[in-house]
Scaffold this active site. Structure first.
Site: not given
Ligand SMILES: O=P(O)(O)OC[C@H]1O[C@H](O[C@H]2O[C@H](CO)[C@@H](O)[C@H](O)[C@H]2O)[C@H](O)[C@@H](O)[C@@H]1O
Length: 407
Positions: A145, A147, A347
């Site tokens: 991922d 960000d 996240d």
């Protein structure tokens, strides 16, 4: 009778309920009701009333409640917008730094809670052997991922740059393992941030995948040939392409509808739109929720998901980051679990779809990046992007040593 502090300008909730949308059902239900201080559209002076404790008066809301609210004139936040507000709050717990600052005692509790949580989601660094032992004789496929995973979370989404060290670590790891970035951002934007042509990229939460020219790719509908930034022929898979005009329209409406909300930011991620409220005063989050709903209520083919202080508007299609992982594994010829160990590092809430695919397929590991305890479908955890970088570096060292040992 529970009352908020008196105010000369006050009206009671009950008196409002006679001529406004507020009724006793709203009070009895478990849903959150919002009482507004001004006629719709909502503005800043709102008061949120929930069926639990009133946040600032300490009064418990009951069926007989008479609330006195300063200069109250308007109706309530509709239930769908109110649900959205609940999700906004639950997906945005105060970050560790601000809690530590506020209360040392709470910080100790938090550390204890985090250590307890680590028992369930062990650190991928501390459990490195546990991850790599099953990978012996297999190829690791890496999904990252962006960000909050490769770049730290910052206030301005346009400035979420990854460090040069991180870029070097990703570049290095991609020399040994097939690596893909799967982001909620538009594919172009995330490519601009990462800038490594040797990776595969999926933008818009997997609704925009660029991959190598392969027969398996071509077999899918919504797949077109294109060229990448280097002019190389590639395949593009865009399962939500028919939504493009709708998303553009919604993007413009959201910009218009939120332009007076201080700190709100709308980002066009091509096949989805993000409405950021990180920089919006918490008392105005209700306004954000209502405005988003005012726009999307006209689009039954769009839905909302929630991320880190962001509400995301996306097409109602059976596609997510989990599906994107499966698609990429297949199209890269990596779908055989006997030979391949996929690892997904992310996240956010939308990464859970990918963790779930790996967990349910009993194939590979999800690694959640989080410095606070949260329930997840991941198997392991890493605290922050810094630890992600260490993990990537460790994979390279492991690969190099295991290759040497096998010679
Ligand atoms: O799937 P991701 O790559 O994790 O993208 C999810 C969203 O990330 C970005 O927003 C988040 O990061 C910003 C920069 O640190 C932060 O300001 C924001 O509060 C976070 O939600 C991105 O801007 C969104 O469009 C993505 O959907």
């Amino acid at each position: 009778m529970d009352c908020l502090p008196n105010n000369s300008d006050n009206k009671t909730l009950k008196s409002l309920s006679s001529d406004r949308r507020l009724d006793s059902m709203d009070l009895k239900s478990n849903h959150t009701a919002l009482v507004l201080a001004d006629p719709a559209p909502l503005n800043k002076s709102t008061l949120r009333v929930s069926s639990g404790l009133l946040p600032y008066s300490g009064a418990t809301l009951s069926q007989n409640l008479f609330l006195t609210v300063p200069t109250m004139k308007a109706g309530i936040l509709d239930i769908r917008a109110s649900n959205c507000l609940d999700s906004m709050e639950s997906s945005s717990p105060p970050d560790k730094k601000s809690r530590d600052f506020n209360n040392d005692l709470e910080s100790t509790d938090t550390d204890v809670a985090y250590c307890a949580w680590l028992l369930k989601y062990p650190s991928a660094l501390a459990s490195f052997d546990q991850i790599t032992n099953p990978a012996k004789g297999k190829r690791i496929a890496l999904f990252l991922d962006y960000d909050g995973t490769l770049s730290p979370i910052v206030d301005n989404p346009d400035c979420a740059f990854m460090s040069n060290d991180m870029r070097a670590a990703v570049k290095n790891v991609a020399q040994f393992f097939p690596t893909a970035i799967i982001s909620g951002r538009s594919r172009d934007k995330v490519y601009e941030f990462v800038g490594l042509s040797e990776l595969n990229y999926a933008g818009s939460h997997g609704m925009d995948i660029m991959g190598p020219v392969r027969q398996s790719f071509d077999d899918h509908s919504n797949c077109i040939r294109s060229t990448d930034n280097q002019g190389k022929e590639v395949n593009l898979f865009q399962p939500a392409s028919e939504f493009l005009p709708m998303i553009d329209e919604v993007f413009n409406s959201l910009i218009n509808n939120t332009k007076d909300i201080r700190g709100a930011k709308v980002e066009n991620n091509k096949f989805c739109v993000s409405v950021h409220y990180r920089n919006v005063d918490e008392k105005d989050w209700t306004v954000v929720a209502q405005r988003v709903h005012d726009v999307i209520r006209n689009y039954p083919r769009l839905r909302l998901t929630h991320g880190r202080k962001v509400v995301e508007v996306r097409p109602v299609i059976n596609w997510d980051k989990g599906k994107a992982v499966t698609f990429l594994l297949e199209s890269l010829g990596l779908s055989n679990c006997e030979d391949v160990l996929p690892i997904y590092v992310g996240d956010d809430q939308t990464d859970e779809d990918a963790f779930k695919v790996l967990r349910e397929g009993n194939c590979g590991y999800g690694i959640l990046v989080s410095s606070v305890p949260k329930e997840s479908n991941a198997f392991f955890s890493l605290k922050d992007p810094q630890e992600v970088m260490e993990f990537l570096k460790s994979l390279v060292v492991w690969k190099k040593t295991s290759t040497l040992c096998n010679k």
